[in-house]
Motif scaffolding. Structure first.
Motif, PDB file in Angstrom:
ATOM      1  N   GLN A 116       0.945  -1.174   0.007  1.00  0.00           N
ATOM      2  CA  GLN A 116      -0.019  -0.027  -0.094  1.00  0.00           C
ATOM      3  C   GLN A 116       0.680   1.320   0.114  1.00  0.00           C
ATOM      4  O   GLN A 116       0.571   2.125  -0.681  1.00  0.00           O
ATOM      5  N   ILE A 117       2.116   1.211   0.723  1.00  0.00           N
ATOM      6  CA  ILE A 117       2.865   2.400   0.905  1.00  0.00           C
ATOM      7  C   ILE A 117       3.492   2.729  -0.627  1.00  0.00           C
ATOM      8  O   ILE A 117       3.654   3.803  -0.986  1.00  0.00           O
ATOM      9  N   PHE A 118       3.982   1.580  -1.190  1.00  0.00           N
ATOM     10  CA  PHE A 118       4.761   1.694  -2.392  1.00  0.00           C
ATOM     11  C   PHE A 118       3.577   1.631  -3.698  1.00  0.00           C
ATOM     12  O   PHE A 118       4.153   1.551  -4.872  1.00  0.00           O
ATOM     13  N   ASN A 119       2.407   1.760  -3.516  1.00  0.00           N
ATOM     14  CA  ASN A 119       1.343   1.648  -4.595  1.00  0.00           C
ATOM     15  C   ASN A 119       1.835   3.048  -5.731  1.00  0.00           C
ATOM     16  O   ASN A 119       1.254   2.661  -6.831  1.00  0.00           O
ATOM     17  N   PHE A 120       2.099   3.893  -5.008  1.00  0.00           N
ATOM     18  CA  PHE A 120       2.185   5.118  -5.940  1.00  0.00           C
ATOM     19  C   PHE A 120       3.416   5.084  -7.141  1.00  0.00           C
ATOM     20  O   PHE A 120       3.162   5.475  -8.120  1.00  0.00           O
ATOM     21  N   VAL A 121       4.200   3.971  -6.908  1.00  0.00           N
ATOM     22  CA  VAL A 121       5.224   3.329  -8.084  1.00  0.00           C
ATOM     23  C   VAL A 121       4.197   3.043  -9.208  1.00  0.00           C
ATOM     24  O   VAL A 121       4.595   3.312 -10.232  1.00  0.00           O
ATOM     25  N   LYS A 122       3.440   1.954  -8.671  1.00  0.00           N
ATOM     26  CA  LYS A 122       2.727   1.341  -9.866  1.00  0.00           C
ATOM     27  C   LYS A 122       1.704   2.415 -10.581  1.00  0.00           C
ATOM     28  O   LYS A 122       1.827   2.406 -11.837  1.00  0.00           O
ATOM     29  N   ASP A 123       1.172   3.468  -9.700  1.00  0.00           N
ATOM     30  CA  ASP A 123       0.431   4.481 -10.369  1.00  0.00           C
ATOM     31  C   ASP A 123       1.333   5.532 -11.442  1.00  0.00           C
ATOM     32  O   ASP A 123       0.615   5.938 -12.408  1.00  0.00           O
ATOM     33  N   ARG A 124       2.505   5.719 -10.843  1.00  0.00           N
ATOM     34  CA  ARG A 124       3.502   6.559 -11.938  1.00  0.00           C
ATOM     35  C   ARG A 124       3.457   5.824 -13.136  1.00  0.00           C
ATOM     36  O   ARG A 124       3.587   6.258 -14.543  1.00  0.00           O
ATOM     37  N   VAL A 125       3.955   4.504 -13.331  1.00  0.00           N
ATOM     38  CA  VAL A 125       4.123   3.587 -14.331  1.00  0.00           C
ATOM     39  C   VAL A 125       2.693   3.775 -15.204  1.00  0.00           C
ATOM     40  O   VAL A 125       2.973   3.830 -16.435  1.00  0.00           O
ATOM     41  N   TRP A 126       1.532   3.373 -14.637  1.00  0.00           N
ATOM     42  CA  TRP A 126       0.607   3.512 -15.357  1.00  0.00           C
ATOM     43  C   TRP A 126       0.034   4.783 -16.013  1.00  0.00           C
ATOM     44  O   TRP A 126      -0.542   4.625 -17.132  1.00  0.00           O
ATOM     45  N   LYS A 127       0.337   5.673 -15.154  1.00  0.00           N
ATOM     46  CA  LYS A 127       0.101   6.976 -15.754  1.00  0.00           C
ATOM     47  C   LYS A 127       0.972   7.335 -16.885  1.00  0.00           C
ATOM     48  O   LYS A 127       0.250   7.846 -17.945  1.00  0.00           O
ATOM     49  N   LYS A 128       2.283   6.729 -17.047  1.00  0.00           N
ATOM     50  CA  LYS A 128       3.017   7.063 -18.068  1.00  0.00           C
ATOM     51  C   LYS A 128       2.330   6.122 -19.287  1.00  0.00           C
ATOM     52  O   LYS A 128       2.420   6.517 -20.541  1.00  0.00           O
ATOM     53  N   LEU A 129       2.118   4.801 -19.010  1.00  0.00           N
ATOM     54  CA  LEU A 129       1.748   4.000 -20.103  1.00  0.00           C
ATOM     55  C   LEU A 129       0.447   4.479 -20.864  1.00  0.00           C
ATOM     56  O   LEU A 129       0.360   4.568 -22.036  1.00  0.00           O
ATOM     57  N   LYS A 130      -0.413   5.095 -19.987  1.00  0.00           N
ATOM     58  CA  LYS A 130      -1.808   5.487 -20.405  1.00  0.00           C
ATOM     59  C   LYS A 130      -1.763   6.613 -21.070  1.00  0.00           C
ATOM     60  O   LYS A 130      -2.685   7.034 -22.281  1.00  0.00           O
ATOM     61  N   GLY A 131      -0.598   7.483 -21.076  1.00  0.00           N
ATOM     62  CA  GLY A 131      -0.449   8.718 -22.033  1.00  0.00           C
ATOM     63  C   GLY A 131       0.140   8.507 -23.220  1.00  0.00           C
ATOM     64  O   GLY A 131      -0.123   9.208 -24.136  1.00  0.00           O
ATOM     65  N   TRP A 132       0.261   7.147 -23.641  1.00  0.00           N
ATOM     66  CA  TRP A 132       0.888   7.009 -24.931  1.00  0.00           C
ATOM     67  C   TRP A 132      -0.025   6.549 -25.591  1.00  0.00           C
ATOM     68  O   TRP A 132      -1.104   5.627 -25.317  1.00  0.00           O
ATOM     69  N   LYS A 133       0.041   6.599 -27.047  1.00  0.00           N
ATOM     70  CA  LYS A 133      -1.133   6.031 -28.067  1.00  0.00           C
ATOM     71  C   LYS A 133      -0.270   4.736 -28.808  1.00  0.00           C
ATOM     72  O   LYS A 133       0.376   5.012 -29.871  1.00  0.00           O
ATOM     73  N   GLU A 134      -0.494   3.809 -28.093  1.00  0.00           N
ATOM     74  CA  GLU A 134       0.389   2.523 -28.802  1.00  0.00           C
ATOM     75  C   GLU A 134       0.024   2.372 -30.051  1.00  0.00           C
ATOM     76  O   GLU A 134       0.861   1.926 -30.831  1.00  0.00           O
ATOM     77  N   LYS A 135      -1.342   2.638 -30.552  1.00  0.00           N
ATOM     78  CA  LYS A 135      -1.605   2.336 -31.917  1.00  0.00           C
ATOM     79  C   LYS A 135      -0.917   3.231 -32.891  1.00  0.00           C
ATOM     80  O   LYS A 135      -0.809   2.836 -34.117  1.00  0.00           O
TER      81      LYS A 135
END
Length: 553
Positions: free
Chosen positions: A56-75
């Motif tokens: 729970q403490i380090f869940n912000f790391v996962k959120d950072r990665v997801w925020k970066k991935l979500k911002g890319w348009k992989e198509k």
């Protein structure tokens, strides 16, 4: 405080354990005059308190990665483009956290799964078709994989967790453990390789092999000269002066204790009286002739050097003090003065000619003005090595960095960040870390400053270092495998995590604030300042602002 630092009460907070009584807590809060909070959340982006649930403490790391991935348009990206983004952005943004903490295995597995799903075209609502399992994709490309990182393995292999210190101490002798910990480990995964540690590029050369054999041979061989001598940096300073070679050679003999005075001749089996011919109460040694002889002491004080030699017990002590504090031109005069004194002694002993002070001064002046043998001195490109005090362009943060290294004690790094107006945005000083040499400390300081700048949110930076070798290594393309090459390679890979990065060389006079923090590192260990610096540094900051020129647009 002894260091001159002042606590900013507006930025300070107080948090105590639940076991502290309310009365004690209120008294402490009133005494300190700071805000009280139930607990600190984060400092420099890192959690300050680790509870039972690390996930729970380090869940912000996962959120950072997801925020970066979500911002890319992989198509709109090719598969190779997605691979590059994952390796150099998504898998790198959590390096700072992982270099300080070991993340839970479950969290590492969730981040791996999230990145793998993105690679195969999935998103938050649907799962992509995974054609190859993640463990295979994490293999090196030479082994059939794609070279992605396995987060669990990478976390355990980072420099802060790379060495199993208890195991090292169990297997190796303490001195060996010290040298192992000084090895600068790379930030990013790569293949191990063999290299020659005695050259800059990691490749063997006959010259370096000869030097090493000389060092090993002299370490084992007994010395016939005095046991105490100069440390290598002072020898380097000693030989680079502009004194005539004969003056430097005689000064070298004085340091090594091989001047042919009567006592030394007697010790070496020459049948002669060892008593001073002018002062019969003492044997004639190098120290007696050049330092302790009553008639020579006024000559030193009346010389251009104006030295009180009666404060020194030996000539070696005087030489070390001079080399440690004096400028190069003064060392030139020093070496020449010693030569002139020895000439005067010989004239008195062998020719019964007394050399007066005026004649000594004329002799020194003539020797200093005599033509020098050898090739003409190299004229450096003063434009390239100028004392740069330019300000960055608007929107760019200038990061001045420096390192302090002491053999046996390791290194500390520091940095100062300023905007285009010269205002201090941040400053930081590291805790002591192991280091093998001053050069590697400067390179590691560059890498540390880049990581700190990124974590503090400065994404468009101009880095300034006063180490010319690191600057040249950054701009070079040697492709070597030395420790320096690996550290610089880390720095180049960190560039992808910024919007823009440039690096410039600046003389030490143009790096005054960072240089001061480096020289006084023991007072600022592990400190980060935001929009301020220690009080004693403020005059240097003001001077830098007044003498710097705004960058041309």
């Amino acid at each position: 405080m002894a260091s001159g630092q002042v606590i900013n009460l507006d930025k300070s907070m107080l948090s105590v354990s639940r076991n502290v009584l309310d009365n004690s807590f209120n008294e402490l809060k009133q005494l300190l005059g700071v805000k009280a909070v139930e607990s600190f959340d984060k400092y420099l982006g890192l959690p300050t308190i680790i509870g039972k649930s690390k996930s729970q403490i380090f869940n912000f790391v996962k959120d950072r990665v997801w925020k970066k991935l979500k911002g890319w348009k992989e198509k709109f990206l090719s598969r190779a483009g997605i691979e590059v983004l994952i390796k150099y952005v998504a898998q790198a943004i959590q390096f700072y956290v992982m270099s300080c903490f070991v993340l839970p295995d479950k969290l590492c597995a969730e981040i791996d799964a999230m990145i793998a799903n993105f690679f195969w075209g999935g998103d938050a609502t649907r799962r992509g078709l995974h054609w190859v399992k993640w463990s295979t994709m994490c293999r090196h490309k030479n082994d059939g994989g794609l070279g992605f990182r396995d987060f669990k393995s990478f976390n355990l292999s980072l420099p802060n967790g790379g060495w199993n210190i208890p195991l090292l101490e169990l297997v190796f002798a303490p001195n060996t453990v010290k040298h192992i910990l000084e090895v600068p480990l790379p930030m990013f995964q790569g293949e191990d390789c063999l290299f020659w540690p005695y050259t800059m590029n990691g490749k063997y050369s006959c010259k370096s092999g000869y030097k090493l054999l000389q060092v090993l041979t002299h370490e084992d061989a007994p010395s016939s000269s005095r046991a105490v001598t100069l440390p290598p940096p002072l020898w380097k300073f000693f030989w680079r002066t502009d004194a005539l070679p004969r003056c430097k050679e005689l000064a070298w003999r004085v340091i090594k204790g091989v001047l042919p005075v009567r006592h030394s001749l007697r010790v070496r089996g020459v049948d002669s009286d060892d008593v001073c011919p002018f002062y019969s109460s003492e044997p004639e040694t190098s120290d007696h002739v050049l330092v302790r002889f009553p008639a020579v002491q006024p000559l030193w004080f009346a010389s251009p050097l104006a030295v009180r030699v009666d404060q020194f017990s030996s000539m070696l002590e005087l030489v070390i003090a001079f080399l440690s504090m004096a400028e190069e031109e003064h060392i030139t005069v020093f070496q020449t003065w010693v030569y002139a004194l020895w000439e005067a002694r010989n004239s008195q002993v062998f020719d019964s000619i007394h050399v007066r002070m005026e004649r000594l001064l004329q002799r020194v002046a003539g020797l200093c003005a005599a033509p020098r043998p050898g090739p003409a001195p190299v004229v450096r490109d003063q434009r390239r090595l100028a004392s740069s005090r330019s300000r960055p362009r608007q929107g760019t943060s200038k990061v001045n960095l420096d390192a302090s290294y002491r053999e046996g004690e390791g290194a500390t790094y520091d940095m100062v960040v300023q905007n285009h107006l010269g205002e201090v945005l941040a400053a930081a000083a590291s805790h002591p870390t192991p280091a093998m040499s001053a050069l590697l400390a400067e390179a590691q300081g560059l890498r540390w400053a880049m990581v700190m700048a990124r974590e503090l949110g400065f994404m468009t930076v101009c880095l300034e270092t006063d180490c010319l070798q690191v600057f040249n290594a950054w701009n070079g393309s040697s492709g070597g495998s030395s420790y320096l090459d690996h550290i610089v390679a880390d720095c180049h890979r960190l560039v992808s995590q910024f919007h823009s990065v440039s690096i410039s060389f600046v003389r030490r006079s143009g790096n005054a604030v960072a240089d001061y923090l480096a020289r006084h590192a023991s007072s600022f260990l592990g400190v980060v300042w935001l929009e301020e610096v220690p009080n004693e540094v403020l005059p240097l900051v003001d001077s830098d602002v007044l003498t710097s020129m705004p960058s041309s647009t």
